[in-house]
Design an enzyme around this catalytic site. Structure first.
Site: not given
Ligand SMILES: O=P(O)(O)OC[C@H]1O[C@H](OP(=O)(O)OP(=O)(O)O)[C@H](O)[C@@H]1O
Ligand SMILES: NC(=O)CC[C@H](N)C(=O)O
Ligand SMILES: [Mg+2]
Length: 511
Positions: A2, A28, A102-103, A259, A368
């Site tokens: 978050c 988030g 967050n966490g 990421y 990434d």
């Molecule tokens: O193997 P997966 O389960 O698919 O997860 C990994 C992928 O998800 C994320 O991208 P995302 O689309 O969330 O965001 P970005 O546009 O910041 O790359 C990350 O950058 C990878 O591309």
């Molecule tokens: N990603 C997060 O930081 C989530 C905070 C909290 N554990 C929730 O589920 O709302």
């Molecule tokens: Mg991606």
């Protein structure tokens, strides 16, 4: 992961909080909330969806006051997606407290049990953050005996919170009528930064998950909140800080750099952008070893997050770097969407290949990280359909093999594509001709180098199964998995299935 934000200002904070949350939207996308304070009166509005959808002009108008906190949610605990679990959480005693987290807490089950049996407090949702809010409120209430509050009492309560709570937590909270509080867990797993702004009326303060918020709000970044440290800023702008843990150690989450965080953020002295560039350099070394023939015509990033690493990798290998995918700017991040079906559908909606960049070429795609493999499977197929000859896939992070329990939603081993598979098997599963993963030591080196050698230890549990809070057993992971696999836990809460103690007063004063 978050995003949290808190501001103590000299003028109304509603617009600042909105703008700050927009900058944290990548952390988030599920729900968003703001609470502002006018002395004893708290105003709250929260809802499911993106910041721009949750807050309408009339909601913004009702968020009066010069102090406020905000939250964007990516669910990790509780239901996959639930209005009742949108943050901040509110408790009415002592004074009236709202809290955003967050966490992820790793002992929330125990905390909820203690709340019920000993502290006699009601927790209405499955959210660990609601438990955290109540632990803080309870520890504060034990230390106050009238309508006064000083910094020492606040810090004593947070010291007690640290002794009761385990896991990852970066927190902002408001104590109605008194001030804003922010604190970070004793390992500093989740980030939290402090900014300030000088005005003719005195200093204004902001605390945010990412330093980029201070840039955008026109605040000056001052420093990171230290692991275990708490700050308390009164409504009048008096600033207090104190270390509230006996043995804090900075072991920040490495996945922020891989990421989560924006590249224009600096966390604990590490520029996320620089860390990603260094990841690209390290990955280039691995590619040299694993593909000595370097039969690669072009390096292409899988947008967005991998761009920095891909560019540097191409540069280090002396290969051309090209953009090969058009990204639909109106689709959010797919990894943080709840539910595999929506993630899978969104990859195709989000990314479309520019065929001419692939036709007849040996390409190296760079991402990434590969978590569930949702993105890579779809992308490799698209690239093949566009006429690529050979498709290599390089990942700036090592294989993700273990559940993450500190705020990233990867709770079951069998949903992770790398669990129980060799690299060759993963490549086959994804449909790539070869897969090149960063070594964990190289990833740590990259981030450590980006810190100028100041940080050498990172929270890396999803890569090596080492959980720094020391409380994660196989039984804990089994229970987590069983919970996630149960059909009940995947159910999205319809509005009204859980009494939402906050939303009922969403557009009015809480007090
Ligand atoms: O193997 P997966 O389960 O698919 O997860 C990994 C992928 O998800 C994320 O991208 P995302 O689309 O969330 O965001 P970005 O546009 O910041 O790359 C990350 O950058 C990878 O591309
Ligand atoms: N990603 C997060 O930081 C989530 C905070 C909290 N554990 C929730 O589920 O709302
Ligand atoms: Mg991606």
């Amino acid at each position: 992961m978050c995003g949290i934000l808190g501001v103590v200002a000299k003028t109304p904070v509603n617009q600042m909080l909105y703008d700050g949350l927009l900058v944290l939207q990548h952390r988030g996308q599920d729900a968003a909330g703001i609470v502002t304070a006018e002395q004893q009166v708290l105003h709250m509005h929260k809802g499911q969806g993106l910041v721009r959808d949750v807050f309408r002009t009339r909601n913004m108008r009702s968020l009066m006051g010069n102090v406020g906190i905000g939250h964007v949610r990516y669910p990790t605990a509780g239901s996959a997606s639930s209005l009742a679990e949108a943050q901040p959480f509110y408790v009415n005693s002592p004074f009236g407290i709202v809290l955003a987290h967050n966490g992820n807490l790793t002992n929330d089950k125990q905390l909820k049990e203690d709340m019920y049996r000993t502290d006699l407090r009601h927790i209405n949702t499955n959210s660990d953050s609601e438990a955290l809010c109540n632990v803080f409120a309870h520890e504060l209430s034990r230390r106050v005996s009238g309508p006064q509050l000083d910094a020492k009492t606040v810090f004593d309560a947070i010291t007690a919170v640290h002794s009761r709570v385990k896991g990852a937590y970066a927190v902002v909270a408001i104590i109605a009528g008194f001030g804003m509080v922010a604190f970070r867990d004793p390992h500093g797993i989740r980030p939290l930064s402090l900014g300030e702004h000088d005005t003719a009326e005195g200093k204004e303060y902001a605390v945010a998950s990412e330093s980029v918020v201070h840039d955008v709000l026109g605040f000056k970044f001052v420093r990171d909140i230290a692991p275990g440290e708490a700050v308390y800023i009164t409504f009048e702008g008096e600033f207090f800080s104190q270390q509230c843990h006996p043995s804090p150690t900075l072991i920040p989450c490495i996945f922020e750099h891989v990421y989560f965080a924006r590249p224009d953020t600096v966390i604990d002295g590490i520029s996320v952008h620089e860390a990603r560039l260094k990841m690209g350099e390290q990955l280039a070394e691995k590619v040299r070893k694993q593909v000595p023939a370097l039969d690669i015509d072009v390096v292409i990033p899988i947008p967005d997050t991998s761009r920095d690493s891909a560019l540097q990798l191409a540069d280090a290998l002396g290969l051309p770097y090209r953009e090969g995918f058009m990204k639909n700017r109106y689709i959010g991040r797919t990894f943080i969407m709840p539910g595999q079906a929506s993630r899978k559908k969104s990859v195709r909606q989000k990314l479309n290949p520019i065929a001419v960049e692939f036709r007849g070429k040996n390409v190296m795609l760079v991402d990434d990280s590969i978590v569930r493999g949702t993105t890579s499977k779809e992308i490799v197929q698209m690239v093949r359909d566009s006429g690529a000859k050979k498709v290599y896939l390089a990942s700036a992070a090592p294989p993700v093999k273990f559940p993450h329990v500190y705020g990233i939603d990867m709770p079951t081993r069998n949903e992770l594509i790398a669990t129980g598979r060799t690299d060759a098997q993963i490549a086959a599963e994804i449909g790539a001709d070869g897969i090149i993963y960063q070594d964990l030591s190289a990833l740590i080196q990259a981030c450590s180098d980006a810190s100028g050698g100041k940080i050498t230890e990172f929270e890396t549990s999803c890569f090596d199964g080492h959980y720094i809070t020391g409380d994660i057993t196989d039984a804990y992971l089994d229970e987590l998995e069983a919970k996630r696999l149960s059909p009940l836990s995947n159910k999205t809460n319809e509005a009204g299935t859980v009494i939402d103690l906050n939303i009922g007063v969403a557009e009015q004063n809480l007090i």
